[in-house]
Design a protein around this motif. Structure first.
Motif, PDB file in Angstrom:
ATOM      1  N   LYS A   2       0.808  -1.211   0.000  1.00 44.71           N
ATOM      2  CA  LYS A   2       0.000   0.000   0.000  1.00 44.71           C
ATOM      3  C   LYS A   2       0.844   1.266   0.000  1.00 44.71           C
ATOM      4  O   LYS A   2       0.306   2.361  -0.033  1.00 44.71           O
ATOM      5  CB  LYS A   2      -0.943   0.007   1.208  1.00 44.71           C
ATOM      6  CG  LYS A   2      -2.011  -1.067   1.118  1.00 44.71           C
ATOM      7  CD  LYS A   2      -3.002  -0.938   2.221  1.00 44.71           C
ATOM      8  CE  LYS A   2      -4.067  -2.011   2.070  1.00 44.71           C
ATOM      9  NZ  LYS A   2      -5.150  -1.843   3.006  1.00 44.71           N
ATOM     10  N   HIS A  32      -4.737   7.675  -0.203  1.00 48.08           N
ATOM     11  CA  HIS A  32      -5.860   7.425   0.692  1.00 48.08           C
ATOM     12  C   HIS A  32      -6.991   8.380   0.346  1.00 48.08           C
ATOM     13  O   HIS A  32      -6.745   9.516  -0.055  1.00 48.08           O
ATOM     14  CB  HIS A  32      -5.446   7.635   2.148  1.00 48.08           C
ATOM     15  CG  HIS A  32      -4.231   6.849   2.522  1.00 48.08           C
ATOM     16  ND1 HIS A  32      -4.210   5.476   2.583  1.00 48.08           N
ATOM     17  CD2 HIS A  32      -2.970   7.243   2.814  1.00 48.08           C
ATOM     18  CE1 HIS A  32      -3.007   5.057   2.905  1.00 48.08           C
ATOM     19  NE2 HIS A  32      -2.223   6.119   3.048  1.00 48.08           N
ATOM     20  N   GLU A  82     -11.695   9.042   0.582  1.00 45.21           N
ATOM     21  CA  GLU A  82     -13.045   8.678   1.008  1.00 45.21           C
ATOM     22  C   GLU A  82     -13.973   8.827  -0.191  1.00 45.21           C
ATOM     23  O   GLU A  82     -13.969   9.855  -0.871  1.00 45.21           O
ATOM     24  CB  GLU A  82     -13.523   9.593   2.132  1.00 45.21           C
ATOM     25  CG  GLU A  82     -14.938   9.291   2.583  1.00 45.21           C
ATOM     26  CD  GLU A  82     -15.454  10.290   3.605  1.00 45.21           C
ATOM     27  OE1 GLU A  82     -16.676  10.475   3.659  1.00 45.21           O
ATOM     28  OE2 GLU A  82     -14.636  10.895   4.324  1.00 45.21           O
ATOM     29  N   HIS A 102      -9.635  13.013  -1.522  1.00 40.42           N
ATOM     30  CA  HIS A 102      -8.351  12.321  -1.360  1.00 40.42           C
ATOM     31  C   HIS A 102      -7.265  13.239  -0.829  1.00 40.42           C
ATOM     32  O   HIS A 102      -7.356  14.451  -0.914  1.00 40.42           O
ATOM     33  CB  HIS A 102      -7.907  11.720  -2.697  1.00 40.42           C
ATOM     34  CG  HIS A 102      -7.707  12.723  -3.783  1.00 40.42           C
ATOM     35  ND1 HIS A 102      -6.570  13.486  -3.903  1.00 40.42           N
ATOM     36  CD2 HIS A 102      -8.512  13.099  -4.805  1.00 40.42           C
ATOM     37  CE1 HIS A 102      -6.672  14.280  -4.951  1.00 40.42           C
ATOM     38  NE2 HIS A 102      -7.854  14.075  -5.519  1.00 40.42           N
ATOM     39  N   ASP A 162     -17.186   5.205   2.219  1.00 36.34           N
ATOM     40  CA  ASP A 162     -16.140   4.201   2.422  1.00 36.34           C
ATOM     41  C   ASP A 162     -14.754   4.836   2.363  1.00 36.34           C
ATOM     42  O   ASP A 162     -14.484   5.689   1.512  1.00 36.34           O
ATOM     43  CB  ASP A 162     -16.209   3.108   1.349  1.00 36.34           C
ATOM     44  CG  ASP A 162     -17.322   2.112   1.573  1.00 36.34           C
ATOM     45  OD1 ASP A 162     -17.921   2.102   2.670  1.00 36.34           O
ATOM     46  OD2 ASP A 162     -17.601   1.324   0.637  1.00 36.34           O
ATOM     47  N   SER A 163     -13.872   4.401   3.248  1.00 37.07           N
ATOM     48  CA  SER A 163     -12.457   4.796   3.195  1.00 37.07           C
ATOM     49  C   SER A 163     -11.754   3.828   2.264  1.00 37.07           C
ATOM     50  O   SER A 163     -11.962   2.614   2.351  1.00 37.07           O
ATOM     51  CB  SER A 163     -11.830   4.734   4.581  1.00 37.07           C
ATOM     52  OG  SER A 163     -12.352   5.749   5.401  1.00 37.07           O
ATOM     53  N   ILE A 164     -10.919   4.369   1.388  1.00 35.67           N
ATOM     54  CA  ILE A 164     -10.245   3.530   0.400  1.00 35.67           C
ATOM     55  C   ILE A 164      -8.773   3.892   0.265  1.00 35.67           C
ATOM     56  O   ILE A 164      -8.345   4.975   0.644  1.00 35.67           O
ATOM     57  CB  ILE A 164     -10.910   3.651  -0.992  1.00 35.67           C
ATOM     58  CG1 ILE A 164     -10.871   5.098  -1.502  1.00 35.67           C
ATOM     59  CG2 ILE A 164     -12.335   3.107  -0.974  1.00 35.67           C
ATOM     60  CD1 ILE A 164     -11.263   5.263  -2.959  1.00 35.67           C
ATOM     61  N   ASP A 165      -8.021   2.945  -0.281  1.00 34.94           N
ATOM     62  CA  ASP A 165      -6.670   3.168  -0.781  1.00 34.94           C
ATOM     63  C   ASP A 165      -6.774   2.944  -2.284  1.00 34.94           C
ATOM     64  O   ASP A 165      -7.451   2.004  -2.726  1.00 34.94           O
ATOM     65  CB  ASP A 165      -5.672   2.182  -0.178  1.00 34.94           C
ATOM     66  CG  ASP A 165      -5.447   2.425   1.305  1.00 34.94           C
ATOM     67  OD1 ASP A 165      -5.398   3.602   1.703  1.00 34.94           O
ATOM     68  OD2 ASP A 165      -5.311   1.444   2.057  1.00 34.94           O
ATOM     69  N   GLU A 200      -8.788  -0.486  -3.127  1.00 36.16           N
ATOM     70  CA  GLU A 200      -8.951  -1.375  -1.981  1.00 36.16           C
ATOM     71  C   GLU A 200      -9.682  -0.637  -0.888  1.00 36.16           C
ATOM     72  O   GLU A 200      -9.345   0.492  -0.573  1.00 36.16           O
ATOM     73  CB  GLU A 200      -7.589  -1.828  -1.440  1.00 36.16           C
ATOM     74  CG  GLU A 200      -6.798  -2.695  -2.382  1.00 36.16           C
ATOM     75  CD  GLU A 200      -5.441  -3.082  -1.809  1.00 36.16           C
ATOM     76  OE1 GLU A 200      -5.183  -2.808  -0.606  1.00 36.16           O
ATOM     77  OE2 GLU A 200      -4.634  -3.623  -2.566  1.00 36.16           O
ATOM     78  N   LYS A 201     -10.705  -1.292  -0.296  1.00 33.74           N
ATOM     79  CA  LYS A 201     -11.381  -0.707   0.858  1.00 33.74           C
ATOM     80  C   LYS A 201     -10.448  -0.808   2.054  1.00 33.74           C
ATOM     81  O   LYS A 201      -9.698  -1.759   2.197  1.00 33.74           O
ATOM     82  CB  LYS A 201     -12.680  -1.469   1.166  1.00 33.74           C
ATOM     83  CG  LYS A 201     -13.847  -0.990   0.356  1.00 33.74           C
ATOM     84  CD  LYS A 201     -15.085  -1.798   0.650  1.00 33.74           C
ATOM     85  CE  LYS A 201     -15.844  -1.235   1.815  1.00 33.74           C
ATOM     86  NZ  LYS A 201     -17.175  -1.846   1.954  1.00 33.74           N
ATOM     87  N   ARG A 202     -10.505   0.194   2.915  1.00 32.95           N
ATOM     88  CA  ARG A 202      -9.664   0.199   4.122  1.00 32.95           C
ATOM     89  C   ARG A 202     -10.418  -0.417   5.261  1.00 32.95           C
ATOM     90  O   ARG A 202     -11.572  -0.444   5.366  1.00 32.95           O
ATOM     91  CB  ARG A 202      -9.279   1.620   4.470  1.00 32.95           C
ATOM     92  CG  ARG A 202      -8.322   2.204   3.459  1.00 32.95           C
ATOM     93  CD  ARG A 202      -8.016   3.619   3.698  1.00 32.95           C
ATOM     94  NE  ARG A 202      -7.082   3.738   4.814  1.00 32.95           N
ATOM     95  CZ  ARG A 202      -6.692   4.871   5.331  1.00 32.95           C
ATOM     96  NH1 ARG A 202      -7.146   5.998   4.851  1.00 32.95           N
ATOM     97  NH2 ARG A 202      -5.865   4.926   6.303  1.00 32.95           N
TER      98      ARG A 202
END
Length: 116
Positions: free
Chosen positions: A43, A48, A50, A65, A95-98, A114-116
Motif C-alpha cells: 500500500k 488514501h 473517502e 483524497h 467508504d475509506s479507500i486506498d 482497496e477498501k480500508r
C-alpha cells in the motif's frame, strides 16, 4: 599557495557533489513502475481517500483524497473514471479507500482500489 588551496577546495566540493548526486537515484530505485515500493508494504504507493459518490451511469467515483504524489496533485475532492466498472460495486459513499490513479488518455482513472 593560495591557488593550491582553492584547487583542493574545488576538488573536495566537486567530489562531495558528485557522490550526493550519484546516491540520489538509489533512494528511488526501490519504487516500481506502478508506484508501489518493491519489497515493502504493497500500500506504500497508494493514495488514501473517502468515496463521496458512486456514479454507475457515468462509470465514475467522486473521491475526497489526500495528495496524489504520482500525479503531483494536492488534496482535493474530484471525480475519477475507473479502469474496471466492477470497482463501482465494491464501494459506497462514505467508504475509506486506498487507490492508485493514473492519467489514461487524458482522463484521471482509478487503476487499483482497496477498501480500508
Amino acid at each position: 599557495m593560495k591557488n593550491v588551496l582553492i584547487s583542493m577546495m574545488t576538488v573536495c566540493m566537486l567530489t562531495i557533489s558528485a557522490s550526493s548526486y550519484a546516491a540520489e537515484p538509489a533512494s528511488h530505485a526501490a519504487a516500481s513502475a506502478d508506484g508501489a515500493q518493491v519489497g515493502g508494504d504493497a500500500k506504500a504507493g497508494m493514495s488514501h481517500g473517502e468515496v463521496r459518490k458512486v456514479d454507475l451511469a457515468a462509470g465514475k467515483l467522486t473521491i475526497r483524497h489526500g495528495p496524489l504524489e504520482n500525479l503531483g496533485m494536492d488534496a482535493m475532492t474530484m471525480a475519477f473514471k475507473v479502469k474496471d466498472p466492477a470497482m463501482l460495486s465494491q464501494v459506497k459513499s462514505g467508504d475509506s479507500i486506498d487507490f492508485v490513479a493514473e492519467e489514461v488518455d487524458g482522463a484521471l482513472t482509478v487503476m487499483k482500489l482497496e477498501k480500508r
